[in-house]
Enzyme design. Structure first.
Site, PDB file in Angstrom:
ATOM      1  N   THR A 280     -10.462 -20.865  -7.054  1.00 11.99           N
ATOM      2  CA  THR A 280      -9.806 -22.009  -6.400  1.00 11.99           C
ATOM      3  C   THR A 280     -10.437 -23.331  -6.780  1.00 11.99           C
ATOM      4  OG1 THR A 280      -9.077 -20.725  -4.506  1.00 11.99           O
ATOM      5  CG2 THR A 280      -9.403 -23.059  -4.125  1.00 11.99           C
TER       6      THR A 280
ATOM      7  N   SER B  78     -10.386 -14.684  -8.846  1.00 14.49           N
ATOM      8  CA  SER B  78     -11.442 -13.665  -8.839  1.00 14.49           C
ATOM      9  C   SER B  78     -10.950 -12.302  -8.373  1.00 14.49           C
ATOM     10  CB  SER B  78     -12.653 -14.126  -8.024  1.00 14.49           C
ATOM     11  OG  SER B  78     -12.397 -14.081  -6.648  1.00 14.49           O
TER      12      SER B  78
ATOM     13  N   THR C  87     -13.851 -17.411  -4.727  1.00 12.92           N
ATOM     14  CA  THR C  87     -14.656 -16.951  -3.586  1.00 12.92           C
ATOM     15  C   THR C  87     -14.367 -15.502  -3.205  1.00 12.92           C
ATOM     16  OG1 THR C  87     -13.022 -17.775  -1.994  1.00 12.92           O
ATOM     17  CG2 THR C  87     -14.820 -19.271  -2.597  1.00 12.92           C
ATOM     18  N   ASP C  88     -13.169 -15.014  -3.551  1.00 13.67           N
ATOM     19  CA  ASP C  88     -12.757 -13.709  -3.014  1.00 13.67           C
ATOM     20  C   ASP C  88     -13.694 -12.574  -3.425  1.00 13.67           C
ATOM     21  OD1 ASP C  88     -10.685 -14.992  -1.789  1.00 13.67           O
ATOM     22  OD2 ASP C  88      -9.149 -14.347  -3.208  1.00 13.67           O
TER      23      ASP C  88
HETATM   24  N1  ASP Z   1      -8.164 -16.413  -4.796  1.00 13.83           N
HETATM   25  C1  ASP Z   1      -9.260 -17.327  -5.099  1.00 13.83           C
HETATM   26  C2  ASP Z   1     -10.245 -16.598  -5.988  1.00 13.83           C
HETATM   27  O1  ASP Z   1     -11.049 -15.841  -5.494  1.00 13.83           O
HETATM   28  C3  ASP Z   1      -9.896 -17.801  -3.844  1.00 13.83           C
HETATM   29  C4  ASP Z   1     -11.009 -18.796  -4.026  1.00 13.83           C
HETATM   30  O2  ASP Z   1     -11.525 -19.038  -5.088  1.00 13.83           O
HETATM   31  O3  ASP Z   1     -11.401 -19.380  -2.981  1.00 13.83           O
HETATM   32  O4  ASP Z   1     -10.228 -16.795  -7.169  1.00 13.83           O
END
Ligand code: ASP
Length: 331
Positions: free
Chosen positions: A12, A54, A85-86
């Site tokens: 993200t 991710s 973050t995932d």
């Molecule tokens: N879907 C995103 C990822 O993990 C969420 C994020 O980065 O906060 O790539």
């Protein structure tokens, strides 16, 4: 002035809004342009490895990140990996096993809102990550919403808030406050770095639910070299008609699989010795117990171990040997 490398992998933080939602588009060099004042902290070079949500990051990508750091280890004082973050907690754990005893900081960060949005945590997280990467802290860490978390202890515990990550069964290493580090725990002595470049991704995870069917465990044991079972409470396996897990696990172990029992309770870990449903398992079967490790760390550790050996005693020795303060209660 410290020399740092920013490694972009997507997420993200680097996302732009398209017709079907957010997708990671920006490179690490484009990210860096949002922080023109970073030159006051360090001299930063950029490397773009891939641009993935991710959700699509796999163990082979951990190896690519570790390889990229190994190839440039001498050239930089610290590394920042920008990441979705995932699955960041899994990558942080993966890197903790692939790069052990690093005397230099390797910092993962990301954001809940893209760097181009008006309200975003991206710039703060990135700036804090550089502050930590330019410090005397060591090893793999996650820096998020001011917190500095050990790579083997990080978990995403909130899906939307900026306060997205927690340190599980271990205190925070410290905080970043207005560009300064407030250390809580001194860094571990390091004799490394020691790099590894192999993982075995054939590891599965089964979370028990009331009435769980042991045929699911049998299937996973056929498909994997290692199975992690997230049991209830301090741990145990059910034994009712559709759930003779003992027999399923015994057969899997006999076929050379590795089985780890852990708990689905977030805090305080497992202790199979407490209840009858658990104590007989360790007495009678060569299963492993996760104690205070996170499921993310157990997953990555098992993949790292099985990438080196499948010899049962060696697997057990490596599993219970602490790496980057990942396990304490086994000692
Ligand atoms: N879907 C995103 C990822 O993990 C969420 C994020 O980065 O906060 O790539």
């Amino acid at each position: 002035m410290k020399r740092l490398l920013l490694i972009g992998t997507g997420g993200t933080i680097a996302a732009e809004l398209g017709e079907n939602g957010l997708a990671p588009e920006l490179t690490s060099a484009q990210l860096l342009r949002y922080l023109p004042d970073i030159a006051a902290i360090a001299q930063v070079d950029c490397l773009q490895l891939f641009s993935l949500d991710s959700t699509n990051i796999q163990p082979k990508h951990w190896v690519r990140i570790a390889d990229a750091i190994a190839a440039r280890y001498r050239d930089y004082d610290g590394f920042v990996v920008s990441h979705g973050t995932d699955t960041m907690a899994y990558t942080a754990a993966g890197l903790s096993y692939l790069i052990q005893q690093s005397p230099k900081p390797i910092v993962l960060t990301g954001a809940q809102k893209p760097i181009g949005f008006e309200t975003t945590d991206s710039k703060q997280n990135l700036r804090d990550a550089f502050t930590v990467a330019a410090s005397d802290l060591r090893g793999v860490m996650v820096v998020f919403n001011n917190k500095i978390i050990l790579g083997t202890r990080a978990r995403k515990t909130r899906s939307k808030s900026f306060e997205a990550f927690s340190s599980i069964n271990y205190p925070l290493l410290g905080l970043v406050r207005e560009g300064r580090i407030v250390p809580y725990i001194p860094p571990e002595e390091t004799g490394g770095p020691v790099f590894y470049d192999r993982v075995d991704p054939a590891v599965s995870l089964m979370k028990l639910i009331p009435g769980a069917d042991c045929a699911v465990a049998e299937f996973l044991l056929q498909r994997s070299h290692g199975l992690i079972i997230e049991a209830f409470g301090v741990g145990g396996l059910p034994s009712y008609k559709a759930g003779d897990f003992y027999e399923a696990v015994r057969a899997g172990l006999e076929a050379g699989r590795t089985v780890v029992l852990t708990t689905q309770v977030e805090n305080e870990g497992s202790d199979l010795s407490v209840y009858q449903v658990g104590s007989h398992l360790k007495r009678n079967l060569p299963i492993l117990e996760a104690y205070d490790m996170t499921t993310e760390a157990v997953t990555a550790k098992l993949m790292w171990i099985l990438g080196q050996t499948r010899e049962r005693q060696e697997v057990e020795r490596l599993f219970y040997t602490p790496v980057a303060r990942d396990i304490f209660m086994a000692q």
